[in-house]
Design a protein around this motif. Structure first.
Motif, PDB file in Angstrom:
ATOM      1  N   ARG A 198       5.924   5.050 -13.097  1.00  0.00           N
ATOM      2  CA  ARG A 198       6.518   6.103 -13.933  1.00  0.00           C
ATOM      3  C   ARG A 198       7.754   6.690 -13.264  1.00  0.00           C
ATOM      4  NH1 ARG A 198       1.000   7.957 -14.521  1.00  0.00           N
ATOM      5  NH2 ARG A 198       0.147   7.314 -16.542  1.00  0.00           N
ATOM      6  N   ASP A 199       7.659   6.895 -11.958  1.00  0.00           N
ATOM      7  CA  ASP A 199       8.798   7.447 -11.224  1.00  0.00           C
ATOM      8  C   ASP A 199       9.971   6.484 -11.258  1.00  0.00           C
ATOM      9  OD1 ASP A 199      10.049   9.410  -9.578  1.00  0.00           O
ATOM     10  OD2 ASP A 199       9.730   8.097  -7.869  1.00  0.00           O
ATOM     11  N   LEU A 200       9.693   5.200 -11.058  1.00  0.00           N
ATOM     12  CA  LEU A 200      10.757   4.197 -11.108  1.00  0.00           C
ATOM     13  C   LEU A 200      11.411   4.146 -12.483  1.00  0.00           C
ATOM     14  CD1 LEU A 200       9.034   1.335  -9.105  1.00  0.00           C
ATOM     15  CD2 LEU A 200      11.145   2.480  -8.456  1.00  0.00           C
ATOM     16  N   ALA A 201      10.587   4.185 -13.512  1.00  0.00           N
ATOM     17  CA  ALA A 201      11.122   4.126 -14.883  1.00  0.00           C
ATOM     18  C   ALA A 201      11.949   5.370 -15.179  1.00  0.00           C
ATOM     19  CB  ALA A 201       9.994   3.984 -15.883  1.00  0.00           C
ATOM     20  N   GLY A 202      11.481   6.532 -14.735  1.00  0.00           N
ATOM     21  CA  GLY A 202      12.171   7.778 -15.033  1.00  0.00           C
ATOM     22  C   GLY A 202      13.456   7.955 -14.254  1.00  0.00           C
ATOM     23  N   ARG A 230      -4.172   4.430  -9.842  1.00  0.00           N
ATOM     24  CA  ARG A 230      -3.478   5.662 -10.249  1.00  0.00           C
ATOM     25  C   ARG A 230      -2.162   5.822  -9.487  1.00  0.00           C
ATOM     26  NH1 ARG A 230      -8.695   7.860 -10.444  1.00  0.00           N
ATOM     27  NH2 ARG A 230      -8.526   8.749  -8.339  1.00  0.00           N
ATOM     28  N   ALA A 231      -2.209   5.517  -8.191  1.00  0.00           N
ATOM     29  CA  ALA A 231      -0.986   5.625  -7.385  1.00  0.00           C
ATOM     30  C   ALA A 231       0.079   4.660  -7.888  1.00  0.00           C
ATOM     31  CB  ALA A 231      -1.303   5.351  -5.918  1.00  0.00           C
ATOM     32  N   TYR A 232      -0.314   3.449  -8.272  1.00  0.00           N
ATOM     33  CA  TYR A 232       0.643   2.495  -8.806  1.00  0.00           C
ATOM     34  C   TYR A 232       1.272   3.024 -10.092  1.00  0.00           C
ATOM     35  CZ  TYR A 232      -1.325  -1.061  -5.643  1.00  0.00           C
ATOM     36  OH  TYR A 232      -1.736  -1.771  -4.556  1.00  0.00           O
ATOM     37  N   SER A 242       0.803  -1.213   0.000  1.00  0.00           N
ATOM     38  CA  SER A 242       0.000   0.000   0.000  1.00  0.00           C
ATOM     39  C   SER A 242       0.836   1.262   0.000  1.00  0.00           C
ATOM     40  CB  SER A 242      -0.922   0.010   1.230  1.00  0.00           C
ATOM     41  OG  SER A 242      -0.161  -0.081   2.416  1.00  0.00           O
ATOM     42  N   ALA A 243       2.040   1.225   0.526  1.00  0.00           N
ATOM     43  CA  ALA A 243       2.849   2.430   0.627  1.00  0.00           C
ATOM     44  C   ALA A 243       3.734   2.583  -0.589  1.00  0.00           C
ATOM     45  CB  ALA A 243       3.704   2.378   1.887  1.00  0.00           C
ATOM     46  N   CYS A 244       3.762   3.794  -1.141  1.00  0.00           N
ATOM     47  CA  CYS A 244       4.601   4.028  -2.324  1.00  0.00           C
ATOM     48  C   CYS A 244       6.062   3.720  -2.027  1.00  0.00           C
ATOM     49  CB  CYS A 244       4.452   5.475  -2.776  1.00  0.00           C
ATOM     50  SG  CYS A 244       2.790   5.889  -3.358  1.00  0.00           S
ATOM     51  N   SER A 245       6.515   4.109  -0.841  1.00  0.00           N
ATOM     52  CA  SER A 245       7.911   3.875  -0.504  1.00  0.00           C
ATOM     53  C   SER A 245       8.237   2.390  -0.501  1.00  0.00           C
ATOM     54  CB  SER A 245       8.225   4.481   0.861  1.00  0.00           C
ATOM     55  OG  SER A 245       7.407   3.913   1.861  1.00  0.00           O
ATOM     56  N   GLU A 286       0.648   1.104 -18.778  1.00  0.00           N
ATOM     57  CA  GLU A 286      -0.475   1.056 -19.719  1.00  0.00           C
ATOM     58  C   GLU A 286      -1.546   0.077 -19.253  1.00  0.00           C
ATOM     59  OE1 GLU A 286       1.088   0.118 -23.525  1.00  0.00           O
ATOM     60  OE2 GLU A 286       2.268   1.962 -23.701  1.00  0.00           O
ATOM     61  N   ILE A 287      -1.114  -1.084 -18.737  1.00  0.00           N
ATOM     62  CA  ILE A 287      -2.078  -2.059 -18.237  1.00  0.00           C
ATOM     63  C   ILE A 287      -2.831  -1.499 -17.033  1.00  0.00           C
ATOM     64  CG2 ILE A 287      -2.329  -4.332 -17.152  1.00  0.00           C
ATOM     65  CD1 ILE A 287       0.009  -5.286 -18.863  1.00  0.00           C
ATOM     66  N   LEU A 288      -2.105  -0.865 -16.132  1.00  0.00           N
ATOM     67  CA  LEU A 288      -2.734  -0.289 -14.948  1.00  0.00           C
ATOM     68  C   LEU A 288      -3.699   0.834 -15.327  1.00  0.00           C
ATOM     69  CD1 LEU A 288       0.358  -0.213 -12.586  1.00  0.00           C
ATOM     70  CD2 LEU A 288      -1.692  -1.604 -12.265  1.00  0.00           C
ATOM     71  N   ALA A 289      -3.344   1.623 -16.330  1.00  0.00           N
ATOM     72  CA  ALA A 289      -4.230   2.687 -16.781  1.00  0.00           C
ATOM     73  C   ALA A 289      -5.524   2.103 -17.344  1.00  0.00           C
ATOM     74  CB  ALA A 289      -3.532   3.546 -17.839  1.00  0.00           C
ATOM     75  N   ARG A 290      -5.384   1.001 -18.063  1.00  0.00           N
ATOM     76  CA  ARG A 290      -6.593   0.361 -18.581  1.00  0.00           C
ATOM     77  C   ARG A 290      -7.451  -0.160 -17.432  1.00  0.00           C
ATOM     78  NH1 ARG A 290      -7.167  -4.727 -22.872  1.00  0.00           N
ATOM     79  NH2 ARG A 290      -9.454  -4.705 -22.884  1.00  0.00           N
ATOM     80  N   MET A 291      -6.820  -0.745 -16.440  1.00  0.00           N
ATOM     81  CA  MET A 291      -7.561  -1.235 -15.282  1.00  0.00           C
ATOM     82  C   MET A 291      -8.246  -0.088 -14.552  1.00  0.00           C
ATOM     83  SD  MET A 291      -4.716  -3.990 -13.961  1.00  0.00           S
ATOM     84  CE  MET A 291      -5.576  -4.398 -12.437  1.00  0.00           C
TER      85      MET A 291
END
Length: 292
Positions: A284-288, A277-279, A21-24, A76-81
């Motif tokens: 994106r942050d990890l990829a960037g 959305r949080a995922y 649940s936590a982003c960190s 992209e998969i998460l956005a579709r979900m």
């Protein structure tokens, strides 16, 4: 080695963040994956000192490739979900997402096979025996945890696992959703004995490929092909009857998810959308940032 194909599932699970649940926690888990994966694999393979640099290098290569190539596809998969979360979801829509995830797992497994093929020729007879013993131990655990249980207990165990996974997205499920889920588990075609038999089949298949790959007179290209073939058969079992049963089980799971989603509340669906959305932001942050 059982090695790197399983890393596909580990990476995907961390990337999709199920149960986290936590982003960190998501970012920390993904960033430390090569180290965690090495120690996990070492428990199966018992790497020798001279093998460790190559194993770590291949895991780092796989991790970097996944961050660069696969994280955007998972977004992209998460956005579709997320787009599906606020409306009704049909079993067909759910299975379309499952199919997308399976493609991503296959892509990671294909990359993992390169590393496994590079290390396989260096494996010793002692390491293969160690791997076989580890397989046997894990199979015994699976038998005790699942196969030996009466069917009603198997249903209850699956219900608890599925409930935990769904609540990691929707939040607490209430009586209507729990009832639908429990009824689906009680009618399920899930058969742990069948799963164990297939698991033992691919374990022996992979062990045989590794024995041939590690033979002194086996060319490197042949060794890589042997391992890649075994990993491919792990994903697509040669037994047509088993493949049909597995595909039917997936279809059943899609119907179950659709039925539970059907009775979720607007608040639960909004929570699921926020989580998804949080995922996406995390990935994106990890990829960037290179996950470093």
């Amino acid at each position: 080695m059982k090695s790197l194909p399983r890393i596909a599932a580990i990476i995907l699970a961390l990337a999709l963040s199920l149960g986290l649940s936590a982003c960190s926690a998501i970012k920390l888990g993904y960033s430390t994956l090569p180290e965690v994966a090495f120690w996990w694999l070492d428990g199966y393979v018992d790497f020798q000192e001279e093998q460790e640099p190559d194993a770590r290098r291949e895991l780092a290569r796989l991790h970097d490739w996944h961050r660069r190539e696969e994280l955007p596809k998972l977004v992209e998969i998460l956005a579709r979900m997320e787009g599906m979360a606020g409306a009704e979801v049909t079993p067909q829509q759910a299975c379309e997402v499952v199919a997308q995830v399976q493609v991503r797992i296959a892509a990671v497994a294909g990359q993992a096979a390169v590393g496994a093929g590079a290390i396989a020729p260096t494996m010793t007879a002692g390491q293969l025996r160690h791997l076989e013993r580890r397989y046997r131990s894990r199979n015994e655990d699976f038998f005790m945890d699942w196969v030996s249980r009466p069917v009603p207990e198997q249903h209850e165990k699956r219900y608890a696992l599925m409930l935990d996974r769904l609540e990691s997205i929707y939040g607490r499920l209430e009586v209507p959703q729990r009832t639908v889920l429990r009824q689906a588990m009680e009618r399920s075609m899930y058969n742990p004995g069948r799963i164990l038999s297939e698991r033992q089949r691919w374990q022996q298949d992979l062990l045989q490929a590794l024995r041939q790959a590690s033979a002194p007179d086996t060319p490197p290209a042949t060794a890589a092909a042997l391992v890649a073939g075994a990993l491919q058969r792990m994903q697509q079992p040669p037994d047509a009857e088993y493949r049909a049963w597995r595909d039917a089980l997936i279809q059943e799971s899609c119907r179950t998810f659709s039925a539970v989603h059907q009775v979720t509340t607007p608040g639960q669906r909004e929570r699921a959308a926020r989580r998804l959305r949080a995922y996406q932001r995390d990935l994106r942050d990890l990829a960037g940032n290179g996950a470093r």
